[in-house]
Design a protein around this motif. Structure first.
Motif, PDB file in Angstrom:
ATOM      1  N   VAL A   4      11.521 -42.947  30.075  1.00  0.00           N
ATOM      2  CA  VAL A   4      11.404 -41.699  29.318  1.00  0.00           C
ATOM      3  C   VAL A   4      11.794 -41.928  27.860  1.00  0.00           C
ATOM      4  O   VAL A   4      11.126 -41.450  26.937  1.00  0.00           O
ATOM      5  N   MET A   5      12.855 -42.690  27.638  1.00  0.00           N
ATOM      6  CA  MET A   5      13.297 -42.966  26.267  1.00  0.00           C
ATOM      7  C   MET A   5      12.262 -43.774  25.492  1.00  0.00           C
ATOM      8  O   MET A   5      12.171 -43.665  24.275  1.00  0.00           O
ATOM      9  N   ALA A   6      11.458 -44.568  26.190  1.00  0.00           N
ATOM     10  CA  ALA A   6      10.447 -45.398  25.533  1.00  0.00           C
ATOM     11  C   ALA A   6       9.198 -44.610  25.119  1.00  0.00           C
ATOM     12  O   ALA A   6       8.357 -45.126  24.382  1.00  0.00           O
ATOM     13  N   LEU A   7       9.071 -43.367  25.576  1.00  0.00           N
ATOM     14  CA  LEU A   7       7.902 -42.568  25.222  1.00  0.00           C
ATOM     15  C   LEU A   7       7.853 -42.311  23.719  1.00  0.00           C
ATOM     16  O   LEU A   7       8.865 -41.961  23.107  1.00  0.00           O
ATOM     17  N   GLU A   8       6.668 -42.463  23.141  1.00  0.00           N
ATOM     18  CA  GLU A   8       6.500 -42.176  21.717  1.00  0.00           C
ATOM     19  C   GLU A   8       6.746 -40.691  21.447  1.00  0.00           C
ATOM     20  O   GLU A   8       7.417 -40.320  20.509  1.00  0.00           O
ATOM     21  N   LYS A   9       6.141 -39.848  22.284  1.00  0.00           N
ATOM     22  CA  LYS A   9       6.368 -38.402  22.203  1.00  0.00           C
ATOM     23  C   LYS A   9       7.094 -37.987  23.473  1.00  0.00           C
ATOM     24  O   LYS A   9       6.640 -38.274  24.569  1.00  0.00           O
ATOM     25  N   LYS A  10       8.193 -37.315  23.295  1.00  0.00           N
ATOM     26  CA  LYS A  10       8.978 -36.867  24.438  1.00  0.00           C
ATOM     27  C   LYS A  10       8.254 -35.721  25.152  1.00  0.00           C
ATOM     28  O   LYS A  10       7.411 -35.046  24.568  1.00  0.00           O
ATOM     29  N   PRO A  11       8.575 -35.487  26.419  1.00  0.00           N
ATOM     30  CA  PRO A  11       7.856 -34.482  27.208  1.00  0.00           C
ATOM     31  C   PRO A  11       7.806 -33.085  26.595  1.00  0.00           C
ATOM     32  O   PRO A  11       6.838 -32.370  26.779  1.00  0.00           O
ATOM     33  N   HIS A  12       8.808 -32.698  25.843  1.00  0.00           N
ATOM     34  CA  HIS A  12       8.814 -31.356  25.259  1.00  0.00           C
ATOM     35  C   HIS A  12       7.966 -31.254  23.996  1.00  0.00           C
ATOM     36  O   HIS A  12       7.668 -30.166  23.525  1.00  0.00           O
ATOM     37  N   GLN A  13       7.562 -32.397  23.452  1.00  0.00           N
ATOM     38  CA  GLN A  13       6.768 -32.383  22.235  1.00  0.00           C
ATOM     39  C   GLN A  13       5.292 -32.176  22.563  1.00  0.00           C
ATOM     40  O   GLN A  13       4.810 -32.591  23.612  1.00  0.00           O
ATOM     41  N   ALA A  14       4.591 -31.578  21.633  1.00  0.00           N
ATOM     42  CA  ALA A  14       3.169 -31.308  21.830  1.00  0.00           C
ATOM     43  C   ALA A  14       2.396 -32.607  21.946  1.00  0.00           C
ATOM     44  O   ALA A  14       2.610 -33.529  21.160  1.00  0.00           O
ATOM     45  N   PRO A  15       1.481 -32.701  22.934  1.00  0.00           N
ATOM     46  CA  PRO A  15       0.666 -33.899  23.047  1.00  0.00           C
ATOM     47  C   PRO A  15      -0.274 -34.057  21.862  1.00  0.00           C
ATOM     48  O   PRO A  15      -0.637 -35.147  21.484  1.00  0.00           O
ATOM     49  N   ILE A  16      -0.638 -32.946  21.236  1.00  0.00           N
ATOM     50  CA  ILE A  16      -1.492 -32.970  20.050  1.00  0.00           C
ATOM     51  C   ILE A  16      -0.655 -32.423  18.903  1.00  0.00           C
ATOM     52  O   ILE A  16      -0.039 -31.357  19.024  1.00  0.00           O
TER      53      ILE A  16
END
Length: 166
Positions: A57-69
């Motif tokens: 999860v920490m390695a994600l460029e955009k965290k789950p709460h952030q907009a995918p677009i």
């Protein structure tokens, strides 16, 4: 009188397992904020949960709460609109990791997730019967299952990455 006693289960629920699993606490903290967390406590749920490690999860460029677009700079959202959008993003991301059935057959199978229109695929990498089934598959062709636990209401697989909404 026995009918009035609470039912006891020999195994913990998915909620219980996620509560005591420190390596997946970030996923669980996102899930706890949602209504669907009730599925993890409901003993009749029968779910398979693919839980990413904290490292994944920490390695994600955009965290789950952030907009995918990305939101255009010219568009202004109220704090409430941002919060609602964030919650929808988190709910979609958590839903990508939940298969609405348990005790599934893993090798070479595709299953729908709770995220509408999204599936996960398990691909067999070995047929060696001396290796447990969960260690012989990749999730979506790249993610390894690194641990598993059985609960009263399903199965929890710890994975070394996250399910992408592609």
């Amino acid at each position: 009188m026995d009918a009035e006693r609470p039912t006891s289960h020999s195994r913990p629920t998915l909620f219980d397992l996620l509560t005591i699993e420190p390596s997946t606490s970030i996923f669980f903290s996102y899930a706890r904020e949602l209504e669907l967390v009730r599925l993890f406590t409901n003993v009749d749920s029968n779910l398979t949960v693919l839980v990413p490690t904290n490292k994944a999860v920490m390695a994600l460029e955009k965290k789950p709460h952030q907009a995918p677009i990305p939101i255009e700079d010219t568009i202004e959202l109220t704090e409430q609109e941002l919060e609602e959008r964030s919650e929808k993003n988190v709910e979609r991301w958590v839903s990508l990791h939940i298969i609405p059935q348990s005790h599934i057959s893993l090798p070479s199978r595709t299953y729908p997730t709770l995220a509408e229109g999204k599936t996960v695929t398990f691909e067999e990498t070995s047929r060696d019967p001396s290796i447990p089934e969960w260690k012989r598959v990749l999730v979506n062709g790249k993610l390894q299952i690194i641990n598993w636990k059985e609960a009263t209401n399903g199965v929890l697989y710890v994975i070394d990455g996250t399910i992408q909404d592609e």
